[in-house]
Structures are given as structure tokens and as C-alpha cells.
Design a protein around this motif. Structure first.
Motif, PDB file in Angstrom:
ATOM      1  N   GLY A 167       0.828  -1.202   0.000  1.00  0.00           N
ATOM      2  CA  GLY A 167       0.000   0.000   0.000  1.00  0.00           C
ATOM      3  C   GLY A 167       0.858   1.245   0.000  1.00  0.00           C
ATOM      4  N   GLU A 168       0.244   2.344  -0.411  1.00  0.00           N
ATOM      5  CA  GLU A 168       0.977   3.606  -0.510  1.00  0.00           C
ATOM      6  C   GLU A 168       1.289   4.192   0.863  1.00  0.00           C
ATOM      7  OE1 GLU A 168      -1.687   2.787  -2.159  1.00  0.00           O
ATOM      8  OE2 GLU A 168      -1.433   3.179  -4.295  1.00  0.00           O
ATOM      9  N   GLY A 169       0.687   3.638   1.916  1.00  0.00           N
ATOM     10  CA  GLY A 169       0.839   4.240   3.231  1.00  0.00           C
ATOM     11  C   GLY A 169       1.832   3.533   4.149  1.00  0.00           C
ATOM     12  N   ILE A 170       2.510   2.476   3.655  1.00  0.00           N
ATOM     13  CA  ILE A 170       3.474   1.770   4.502  1.00  0.00           C
ATOM     14  C   ILE A 170       4.881   2.149   4.065  1.00  0.00           C
ATOM     15  CG2 ILE A 170       3.619  -0.344   3.059  1.00  0.00           C
ATOM     16  CD1 ILE A 170       3.375  -0.684   6.805  1.00  0.00           C
ATOM     17  N   LYS A 171       5.809   2.253   5.045  1.00  0.00           N
ATOM     18  CA  LYS A 171       7.162   2.697   4.681  1.00  0.00           C
ATOM     19  C   LYS A 171       7.879   1.678   3.813  1.00  0.00           C
ATOM     20  CE  LYS A 171       8.336   6.442   7.644  1.00  0.00           C
ATOM     21  NZ  LYS A 171       8.306   6.569   9.112  1.00  0.00           N
ATOM     22  N   ASN A 172       7.992   0.422   4.285  1.00  0.00           N
ATOM     23  CA  ASN A 172       8.699  -0.581   3.495  1.00  0.00           C
ATOM     24  C   ASN A 172       7.780  -1.744   3.175  1.00  0.00           C
ATOM     25  OD1 ASN A 172      11.144   0.923   4.038  1.00  0.00           O
ATOM     26  ND2 ASN A 172      11.088  -0.021   6.075  1.00  0.00           N
ATOM     27  N   ALA A 173       7.355  -1.803   1.922  1.00  0.00           N
ATOM     28  CA  ALA A 173       6.505  -2.917   1.516  1.00  0.00           C
ATOM     29  C   ALA A 173       7.326  -4.201   1.579  1.00  0.00           C
ATOM     30  CB  ALA A 173       5.986  -2.693   0.103  1.00  0.00           C
ATOM     31  N   ALA A 174       6.649  -5.330   1.816  1.00  0.00           N
ATOM     32  CA  ALA A 174       7.388  -6.585   1.948  1.00  0.00           C
ATOM     33  C   ALA A 174       6.452  -7.764   1.748  1.00  0.00           C
ATOM     34  CB  ALA A 174       8.011  -6.678   3.338  1.00  0.00           C
ATOM     35  N   ASN A 175       7.051  -8.905   1.434  1.00  0.00           N
ATOM     36  CA  ASN A 175       6.327 -10.172   1.485  1.00  0.00           C
ATOM     37  C   ASN A 175       6.971 -10.968   2.610  1.00  0.00           C
ATOM     38  OD1 ASN A 175       4.530 -10.050  -0.972  1.00  0.00           O
ATOM     39  ND2 ASN A 175       6.534  -9.591  -1.870  1.00  0.00           N
ATOM     40  N   LEU A 176       6.262 -11.117   3.707  1.00  0.00           N
ATOM     41  CA  LEU A 176       6.857 -11.717   4.895  1.00  0.00           C
ATOM     42  C   LEU A 176       6.289 -13.105   5.157  1.00  0.00           C
ATOM     43  CD1 LEU A 176       6.746  -8.691   7.368  1.00  0.00           C
ATOM     44  CD2 LEU A 176       8.727  -9.533   6.073  1.00  0.00           C
ATOM     45  N   MET A 177       7.178 -14.014   5.577  1.00  0.00           N
ATOM     46  CA  MET A 177       6.725 -15.295   6.096  1.00  0.00           C
ATOM     47  C   MET A 177       6.426 -15.057   7.566  1.00  0.00           C
ATOM     48  SD  MET A 177       6.037 -18.429   5.338  1.00  0.00           S
ATOM     49  CE  MET A 177       6.901 -19.148   3.941  1.00  0.00           C
ATOM     50  N   VAL A 178       5.146 -15.052   7.909  1.00  0.00           N
ATOM     51  CA  VAL A 178       4.721 -14.617   9.243  1.00  0.00           C
ATOM     52  C   VAL A 178       4.161 -15.807  10.015  1.00  0.00           C
ATOM     53  CG1 VAL A 178       3.167 -13.085  10.506  1.00  0.00           C
ATOM     54  CG2 VAL A 178       4.144 -12.331   8.340  1.00  0.00           C
ATOM     55  N   LYS A 179       4.514 -15.883  11.292  1.00  0.00           N
ATOM     56  CA  LYS A 179       3.960 -16.936  12.153  1.00  0.00           C
ATOM     57  C   LYS A 179       2.513 -16.605  12.464  1.00  0.00           C
ATOM     58  CE  LYS A 179       8.122 -18.607  14.331  1.00  0.00           C
ATOM     59  NZ  LYS A 179       9.147 -17.912  13.518  1.00  0.00           N
ATOM     60  N   ILE A 180       1.645 -17.609  12.344  1.00  0.00           N
ATOM     61  CA  ILE A 180       0.232 -17.410  12.676  1.00  0.00           C
ATOM     62  C   ILE A 180       0.147 -16.918  14.120  1.00  0.00           C
ATOM     63  CG2 ILE A 180      -2.017 -18.560  12.921  1.00  0.00           C
ATOM     64  CD1 ILE A 180      -0.928 -18.524  10.015  1.00  0.00           C
ATOM     65  N   GLY A 181      -0.652 -15.885  14.326  1.00  0.00           N
ATOM     66  CA  GLY A 181      -0.800 -15.360  15.679  1.00  0.00           C
ATOM     67  C   GLY A 181       0.005 -14.096  15.917  1.00  0.00           C
ATOM     68  N   THR A 182       0.922 -13.763  14.986  1.00  0.00           N
ATOM     69  CA  THR A 182       1.670 -12.511  15.117  1.00  0.00           C
ATOM     70  C   THR A 182       0.694 -11.344  14.996  1.00  0.00           C
ATOM     71  OG1 THR A 182       3.511 -13.593  13.985  1.00  0.00           O
ATOM     72  CG2 THR A 182       3.610 -11.189  14.164  1.00  0.00           C
ATOM     73  N   LEU A 183       0.838 -10.352  15.868  1.00  0.00           N
ATOM     74  CA  LEU A 183      -0.079  -9.213  15.799  1.00  0.00           C
ATOM     75  C   LEU A 183       0.299  -8.324  14.618  1.00  0.00           C
ATOM     76  CD1 LEU A 183      -0.517  -8.237  19.538  1.00  0.00           C
ATOM     77  CD2 LEU A 183      -1.983  -9.652  18.099  1.00  0.00           C
ATOM     78  N   ILE A 184      -0.720  -7.746  13.991  1.00  0.00           N
ATOM     79  CA  ILE A 184      -0.477  -6.891  12.828  1.00  0.00           C
ATOM     80  C   ILE A 184       0.358  -5.678  13.233  1.00  0.00           C
ATOM     81  CG2 ILE A 184      -1.688  -5.362  11.197  1.00  0.00           C
ATOM     82  CD1 ILE A 184      -3.681  -7.685  10.813  1.00  0.00           C
ATOM     83  N   SER A 185       0.200  -5.219  14.475  1.00  0.00           N
ATOM     84  CA  SER A 185       1.027  -4.083  14.926  1.00  0.00           C
ATOM     85  C   SER A 185       2.511  -4.432  14.887  1.00  0.00           C
ATOM     86  CB  SER A 185       0.601  -3.651  16.331  1.00  0.00           C
ATOM     87  OG  SER A 185       0.540  -4.770  17.183  1.00  0.00           O
ATOM     88  N   ASP A 186       2.872  -5.679  15.226  1.00  0.00           N
ATOM     89  CA  ASP A 186       4.276  -6.109  15.153  1.00  0.00           C
ATOM     90  C   ASP A 186       4.783  -6.060  13.713  1.00  0.00           C
ATOM     91  OD1 ASP A 186       4.486  -6.559  17.838  1.00  0.00           O
ATOM     92  OD2 ASP A 186       3.974  -8.696  17.717  1.00  0.00           O
ATOM     93  N   ILE A 187       3.922  -6.474  12.788  1.00  0.00           N
ATOM     94  CA  ILE A 187       4.335  -6.531  11.385  1.00  0.00           C
ATOM     95  C   ILE A 187       4.506  -5.124  10.826  1.00  0.00           C
ATOM     96  CG2 ILE A 187       3.647  -7.291   9.091  1.00  0.00           C
ATOM     97  CD1 ILE A 187       2.098  -9.553  10.507  1.00  0.00           C
ATOM     98  N   VAL A 188       3.558  -4.250  11.165  1.00  0.00           N
ATOM     99  CA  VAL A 188       3.652  -2.865  10.703  1.00  0.00           C
ATOM    100  C   VAL A 188       4.949  -2.239  11.221  1.00  0.00           C
ATOM    101  CG1 VAL A 188       2.613  -0.573  10.941  1.00  0.00           C
ATOM    102  CG2 VAL A 188       1.161  -2.538  10.427  1.00  0.00           C
ATOM    103  N   GLU A 189       5.272  -2.526  12.461  1.00  0.00           N
ATOM    104  CA  GLU A 189       6.500  -1.985  13.043  1.00  0.00           C
ATOM    105  C   GLU A 189       7.720  -2.511  12.291  1.00  0.00           C
ATOM    106  OE1 GLU A 189       6.831  -2.758  17.195  1.00  0.00           O
ATOM    107  OE2 GLU A 189       8.598  -1.486  17.393  1.00  0.00           O
ATOM    108  N   GLU A 190       7.721  -3.816  11.994  1.00  0.00           N
ATOM    109  CA  GLU A 190       8.850  -4.397  11.284  1.00  0.00           C
ATOM    110  C   GLU A 190       9.026  -3.788   9.892  1.00  0.00           C
ATOM    111  OE1 GLU A 190       9.038  -8.639  11.356  1.00  0.00           O
ATOM    112  OE2 GLU A 190      10.669  -8.725   9.902  1.00  0.00           O
ATOM    113  N   CYS A 191       7.905  -3.335   9.319  1.00  0.00           N
ATOM    114  CA  CYS A 191       7.976  -2.751   7.979  1.00  0.00           C
ATOM    115  C   CYS A 191       8.219  -1.247   8.027  1.00  0.00           C
ATOM    116  CB  CYS A 191       6.720  -3.063   7.200  1.00  0.00           C
ATOM    117  SG  CYS A 191       6.619  -4.812   6.795  1.00  0.00           S
ATOM    118  N   GLY A 192       8.705  -0.759   9.154  1.00  0.00           N
ATOM    119  CA  GLY A 192       9.090   0.649   9.240  1.00  0.00           C
ATOM    120  C   GLY A 192       7.960   1.578   9.619  1.00  0.00           C
TER     121      GLY A 192
END
Lengths: 435, 348
Positions: A291-316
Motif C-alpha cells: 500500500g501507498e501508506g506503509i514505509k517498506n513494503a514486503a512479502n513476509l513469512m509470518v507466524k500465525i498469531g503474530t499481531l499486525i502491529s508487530d508486522i507494521v512496526e517491522e515494515c518501518g
């Protein structure tokens, strides 16, 4: 040659460039995971762990609550600290198991069995069942159910859905580029389980390199055909895909198995392969963060149960312009009211839309009966009439216009010049009437 | 999580989260634009009268919508261009002779506009809910209420400031009263008749005469996919076929001669082109399923020819469209779109 496709459909801007070239990366293992016991269509799981219990990665923490259900596994090793109701991406409260990650990544059991293809159909099916695999395209329908058709409904074709027709999303695309061999193996396993000797892999034509890769991976498989599809939403909808590839139309309110077809997403095929070969349960998945609103776009292998806030943080984090966060794609995804919701087996993307790109649905006009929605409805419905009747409260009358054949793809609302919330009005009518 | 947005700032709306750029007002203003070539031809042939009448219609349409919506506390929607369009269409459907002080007929366009916008559209719930095409109801009301003023036609003079042009009959009027021979005579020869009908140098309503200009506008709308071929082609095709079958007359006896009509004269004259491309295709008052639109177009064509050949009026496009407007909801209801997979289900 004309590309395979279906009647109707729309052409939203695909915006896949944002994340398309980001290779799949392992996401950081979160401090804690919130694993909902209902991540699939069907009966919720029953928790079989208790607070304070140590669990290993891949250990079963919830047992299926019925036939249409799938077990849930821990995606980390650590300690269960809570079993309680937590919100999910759709805003519902779901019973969930919260596990504190000890960071050891200790597996419960993982065994390489290179001779997996020699296993019997029943043994392979047992592996799929134990791994808790569900459809990973978004609907999260338990895969085992699709692989257990009643006797009177034989299956002759399996389709692997690589259309990825939702704009922005690139998770399936990356999988097809990076794991093409495994996906083909997954398809072969599925064909073995169902005793089928015709397999299709359907991919939208805007991913020529994925088509190339998959064709290459399947070049020694005479029974597997990789097909380019016209770029059109909703090309990846089950019924549309079947019609495009086989010419068979699934009758209203029937299932793909009624036309002898089973459809599985590419992510699901990969999960099936990993379950059959390693006995690996479905505890992680690829999520496109874009999306145009995220700092670093990515395709992440994410563990089920990870909070979306953690992922947003990881993407800058967000850019200042961020306005709306959507779980899933822009056409059928859900806007989040909080980022503290977990990634589940059906989460294909996290989309951050800038504030100026948000279409506010509270200001809409009357239906001018232009017929655009009727022209493009892939199900051949009259969304204009459904929306008018629902808006006026005539919910019963919507059935005359085949309300329950609508699968809420949102094409009608996309083209509507009056910006009417047609999908919402359809959902409202569905919730207030019986089929 | 310093730069992660606060949760209460997240916007939550229903899916889909992307929308097409098309809007209702853009459609309306584009249709207005597509009518401009035909309007300018009317302006060229009939002079300032044409401009005054059309402007009067537009102003009174927009103002009556504005004041009505204010009065009943509805949201004012004059910006969407739909009442402008109603005014423009009504103006283009009126005879230029209405701009006259002796006899005084300047109030006629104003009355027509109020009828069109307030009674035909707003009384029924506003845009999207009217049963009849507002501009055509406005015109029908005027034709019945002011039969004399509404049927005085002026010669196309191309004299810009001429406010008192000579009166004459429309080609369809001549055809009905005096027959085809007289009509050809009035235009010199047959080829000249076709040419003059095509470029619009003839008596008639302000915006209906120039087939060429109307086709330019219609082509633009077809290209932009704002309208489709279904209604215009089935409408025009039916007119052509019926004109050929029933439009001929034995020059000796004056009785109907089958399969001897001249379809081209019928296609090029009257309000047919304006009606088929710009009025019958009005989204709100036509069926919205394509196959139903073909039925609608055929109905419009058949009624048009019934009135032209057997009716009391020389022209029938207006009443034909209005009558078919009544059937539009019925057509939509009985000819629903084909549900995916349903046909095959029946075959089983």
C-alpha cells in the motif's frame, strides 16, 4: 489465442509493483502470539492446553470442533499465558490462545520423508488433516473437507489458483516464483489423494514470470497444465476460475465438486506439500505488506498469531499519509479498527491505504440505474436492484433477485458512479432474511 | 511503536476499498457536452431564438430543482448536472418560434421546465426514481397545453439575429399532409432532401434537426461507453423496417402500399435521432438489463411508426418513448439478467 476468462468482471488498477519484487523474508519471531481457535470456516476448535503449560512449535493447541474444522497449532515454542476472547481482523471476539515466545524455536516433531509420494491416498489425507490446512486464499475453508467428496460426486480435475486477482497482493506471486517446484509437488499430492489425473494451474497474465516458472516446474508432468488467464477481477473466484479453465459453470448454490472440480490456492498447495513431506503443520504463511501508506513494503513469512502491529512496526511503520489498514486485498478485505489483531491462516495481505485514497461510504447518491453493475457482475445478478430493495428495507424481495448467489466480490460497488455501498446493503439483506 | 498511528485514527469503511473514478455528475456533464454539437447546429440555423429558449429552459430547470429541494429540505443536488441536462434536452426539443412577444409565448419554456423537474422528477423522489423522462413529460405537457404555439415551425434561416423568421411545416408534417412527392419537391430533388435532412437545414425543434451533429455526440457517448448500441440500434432498426413495410403510399389512390416506403426519410427526420440516442437511453427511465433494452428499443420504434403513419400527430418519438417508459420496470422484472450457472442447471 484468447486467454481463458469468464463473463463480466472489472479492471481495477493492479498496484502490484509496490511489493512484487520483494523476495519472501522471514518475519521477526514476535514476543507473543495470539492464536485464534477459529481461523477457518466451520466449527471453532476446542483448546487442549492450559494456562502455564509449555508448548513446542507445531504442537496441537486446539482440536477440531467438528467435521468442517481444522486443528490449530502453536507457531512458537513457549508458555501459554492466557486463553481468552480476543478480537480478530473481522472485528469479532474469538476464543484465542496467547503464548509467550521463549525464542528457542523448538519443534515438537519434524521429520523429512522424501518418499512421501509413495504414501497411500489415505495416509496423505491424514497428513493434511493433522496439519490443520485450510484454504489460504482468504476464505479459509478446511482443505480436508474439499478432499473428502461424497462417493456420488467424483472429482476429475484439480485447479491450483494462482490468479491472485486482488490488486496490491503479491504473496501468491512470490510463492510461485520462489517455490514453484514445491507447489507442483503439492498439486501432485492433491491429485493422488483424489485419484485425479488432470491438474490445472491458473495464473493471471500480468505475472508472465510466474507463468514461466510454473511451466518450467511442471514441464515433466504431462497431466498438469499451466494456463495464463485474462487479467480481470474476480478471476480468482472459485466459480469464475472453473468456468475459465474448464468451461463448466457451477450451478447457483452448488459447490465446485458438483462439476467434478476441486480448487486450491497456491499457498495451500505448498502447505500440503510441506505437511506430506515433513509433517509440518500450518503455522506460518506469506503475508504481503503493501500500500501507498506503509514505509517498506514486503512479502513476509509470518507466524500465525503474530499481531499486525508487530508486522507494521517491522515494515518501518506508517507514512504520515496512512489512513486505513485493510486485512486482505482492497476488494474483499476488512478495514481494521485496531492493529492488535493476529495474522491467521487466511490473512493474505496487510494493505495500508493513504487517507486521500479513502472513499467514504457515508456520502452516496441514489441509484441512477445505469446498469454498469449488471454488466460486470460475474454472477449475472442485478446488484442495482439488490441495493435499492435492501436500502428501502424490502429484504424479502431481494431473494427474487438471487441475493444468496452474491459472493460479495465488490465489483458492483467498484464501478458504481453513485458510490453506493452495494456490498454492505447485500450483507444487510443476507443477515435479515433466510435463503 | 513511535510512528505507528494511534488506533482511533484508523478509518474503517466497508469493502471494496478501491473505487472507479466514474461519478454520476461526470456522466451527466459528459452527456451535456455530447449534446453541444447538435445545440450549436440549432443555434446556427435558428439564431438567437434557439439560444434564448434553451438558456431559459436550463435556468428554470436548475432553479426549480434548487428551490424545490430547499423547500422540502432535501440535499441540493443541482451540481450533478442532471437538471441542467433536463433543461438542455427540453430546450432542444422545443420549436424556436416560442421566443415570441406577439403572440406572447415566452412563459411556455418556463412552465415546461417546472413540470419536467418538479413534477416528473422531484415529486417521484428525485434523480433515479422518476418513471418518465422529465424533459419529454415537460414537452408533452406543453404540446397538449399550448397546441398552437408548440406547432409553429420556422424556416432555418441561418440569419443570426433574425427573430422573426418565416414559418413553414416540418418535413414529417409535409409528408403526412401532402405526401412524399411534395416533400421532395420542397427540397428540389431526393438527394438534396437527404443531404439537407442529414446536416439539419430544415424546420423542426431546436436540437433535433442536425443528424450529423447528433451522431457526433452519440458517437462520443458510445465511445466512452456511457450508452450502448442496444436501445438506439433496435429503435432505429425497427423504425427503418416498419417505414419500409408500411411507409409507402399509392400516389394515385393515397392508400397504403406495402414494402414501398422510404426508410431513410423516416430515419433522418423528426426527433428520432435525438430521441433514440439521448432520450430513450436515459438510464433512469429505460430498462437496465441489455436484453430488455432491445425490447424497449423495438417498442419505441414500433410506437413511433404507429403514430407517424396512423396517428394524429406527424411525429411520434416523444409519445413512443414515454409509453415505453411505463414498461421499463416491467421489462426489467420479467427479463432479469442471466444468473451464472443457472442455464446449465435447467438442462440437467
Amino acid at each position: 489465442m484468447a486467454l481463458a476468462t469468464f463473463k463480466g468482471g472489472i479492471h481495477p488498477p493492479d498496484k502490484k509493483d509496490i511489493a512484487k519484487d520483494r523476495a519472501i523474508k522471514e518475519a521477526k519471531s514476535p514476543q507473543r502470539v495470539v492464536i485464534p481457535l477459529s481461523q477457518h470456516l466451520g466449527a471453532p476448535c476446542k483448546p487442549i492446553v492450559s494456562i502455564g503449560q509449555e508448548v513446542k512449535k507445531g504442537e496441537v493447541i486446539g482440536e477440531p470442533g467438528g467435521f468442517v474444522s481444522a486443528p490449530v497449532h502453536s507457531s512458537v515454542s513457549g508458555k501459554v499465558i492466557a486463553i481468552a476472547e480476543f478480537p480478530n481482523a473481522m472485528g469479532r471476539m474469538v476464543n484465542s490462545v496467547v503464548i509467550e515466545n521463549d525464542g528457542k524455536e523448538e519443534w515438537a516433531s519434524l521429520k523429512d520423508n522424501p518418499d512421501y509420494i509413495k504414501l497411500s491416498a489415505d495416509e496423505l489425507k491424514e497428513k493434511v488433516k493433522a496439519a490443520g490446512i485450510v484454504g489460504m486464499g482468504g476464505a479459509a475453508f478446511p482443505t480436508l473437507v474439499k478432499l473428502s467428496p461424497p462417493k456420488e460426486k467424483p472429482i476429475d480435475t484439480i485447479i491450483i489458483n494462482g490468479a491472485e486477482c486482488e490488486p496490491y497482493l503479491t504473496a501468491d506471486y512470490r510463492l510461485m516464483i520462489e517455490k514453484s517446484g514445491e507447489i507442483v509437488e503439492g498439486l501432485k499430492i492433491l491429485m493422488r489423494i483424489l485419484g485425479v489425473n488432470k491438474g490445472f494451474i491458473g495464473i493471471e497474465n500480468n505475472k508472465p514470470d510466474a507463468i514461466e516458472k510454473m511451466k518450467d516446474a511442471a514441464k515433466n508432468e504431462p497431466n498438469i497444465e499451466v494456463c495464463g488467464l485474462e487479467v480481470k477481477y474476480p478471476q480468482g473466484a472459485e466459480k469464475m476460475l472453473i468456468s475459465a479453465l474448464t468451461g463448466r459453470e457451477v450451478p447457483p448454490r452448488a459447490l465446485p465438486m458438483d462439476v467434478r472440480v476441486v480448487v486450491q490456492n497456491v499457498g495451500t498447495a505448498l502447505a500440503v506439500y510441506e505437511a506430506a513431506r515433513y509433517g509440518k503443520p500450518l503455522i506460518e504463511r506469506v503475508v504481503t505488506v503493501t500500500g501507498e501508506g506503509i514505509k517498506n513494503a514486503a512479502n513476509l513469512m509470518v507466524k500465525i498469531g503474530t499481531l499486525i502491529s508487530d508486522i507494521v512496526e517491522e515494515c518501518g511503520g506508517f507514512k504520515d499519509s496512512a489512513g486505513k489498514v485493510v486485512s486482505g486485498g482492497p476488494m474483499m478485505g476488512f478495514a481494521l479498527s485496531t492493529l492488535d489483531v493476529p495474522v491467521t491462516k487466511g490473512t493474505s495481505g496487510i494493505l495500508v491505504i493513504p487517507e486521500e485514497g479513502v472513499v467514504h461510504t457515508d456520502e452516496f447518491g441514489p441509484c441512477i440505474r445505469c446498469g454498469r453493475c449488471i454488466d460486470i457482475c460475474p454472477m449475472g445478478l442485478m446488484p442495482s436492484m439488490l441495493s435499492i430493495l435492501s436500502e428501502k428495507g424490502h429484504y424479502e424481495d431481494t431473494k427474487e433477485y438471487n441475493l444468496f448467489d452474491c459472493f460479495e466480490c465488490g465489483s458492483c460497488a467498484f464501478v458504481c458512479p453513485s458510490k453506493r455501498p452495494i456490498v454492505q446493503l447485500v450483507r444487510l439483506a443476507k443477515s435479515l432474511t433466510k435463503p | 511503536m513511535a510512528d505507528v498511528k494511534k488506533e482511533h485514527e484508523l478509518i474503517v469503511t466497508v469493502s471494496p476499498h478501491v473505487r472507479d473514478e466514474e461519478t454520476t455528475s461526470r456522466i451527466m456533464w459528459t452527456v451535456n457536452m455530447a449534446l453541444l454539437p447538435a445545440f450549436f447546429m440549432g443555434f446556427y440555423f435558428f439564431g438567437l431564438k434557439a439560444l434564448f429558449i434553451t438558456a431559459l429552459c436550463i435556468i428554470s430547470s436548475v432553479l426549480s430543482e434548487y428551490f424545490f429541494q430547499k423547500a422540502v429540505n432535501r440535499k441540493v443536488t443541482v451540481n450533478d448536472g442532471s437538471s441542467f441536462l433536463t433543461g438542455l434536452l427540453l430546450g432542444m426539443n422545443l420549436p424556436p418560434s416560442l421566443w415570441s412577444f406577439n403572440p406572447f409565448t415566452i412563459h411556455v419554456p418556463i412552465i415546461g421546465s417546472v413540470i419536467a423537474v418538479v413534477i416528473t422528477k422531484q415529486f417521484f423522489g428525485g434523480l433515479g426514481y422518476n418513471i418518465f423522462n422529465p424533459a419529454l413529460i415537460g414537452r408533452a405537457f406543453l404540446l397538449i397545453s399550448f397546441p398552437k404555439a408548440m406547432t409553429i415551425w420556422t424556416e432555418p434561416s441561418a440569419a443570426f439575429f433574425a427573430l422573426d423568421a418565416k414559418t413553414t411545416a416540418t418535413p414529417l408534417g409535409i409528408l403526412k399532409e401532402d405526401g412524399i412527392a411534395k416533400l421532395i419537391e420542397a427540397f428540389g430533388d431526393k438527394l438534396n432532401l437527404y443531404a439537407e435532412l442529414f446536416n439539419g437545414h430544415r424546420a423542426g425543434s431546436i436540437g433535433e434537426t442536425s443528424v450529423l451533429a447528433l451522431l457526433i455526440g452519440a458517437g462520443f457517448l458510445l465511445y466512452k461507453r456511457y450508452i450502448t448500441w442496444h436501445i438506439p440500434i433496435s429503435f432505429l432498426g425497427t423504425v427503418a423496417v416498419l417505414a419500409w413495410i408500411f411507409g409507402g403510399k399509392n400516389p394515385e389512390t393515397g392508400k397504403m402500399l406495402l414494402f414501398a416506403g422510404d426508410p431513410l426519410i423516416h430515419l433522418l427526420s423528426g426527433g428520432l435521432m435525438l430521441g433514440a440516442f439521448f432520450m430513450a437511453t436515459d438510464y433512469v427511465t429505460c430498462p437496465s438489463v441489455r436484453k430488455g433494452q432491445i425490447v424497449f428499443g423495438i417498442g419505441c420504434g414500433a410506437l413511433t411508426m404507429l403514430i407517424r403513419i396512423k396517428g394524429g400527430y406527424p411525429e411520434g418519438v416523444m409519445f413512443a418513448i414515454l409509453l415505453m417508459n411505463c414498461f421499463a420496470p416491467l421489462i426489467d422484472r420479467s427479463m432479469k439478467s442471466d444468473v451464472f450457472g443457472a442455464v446449465k442447471e435447467k438442462k440437467k
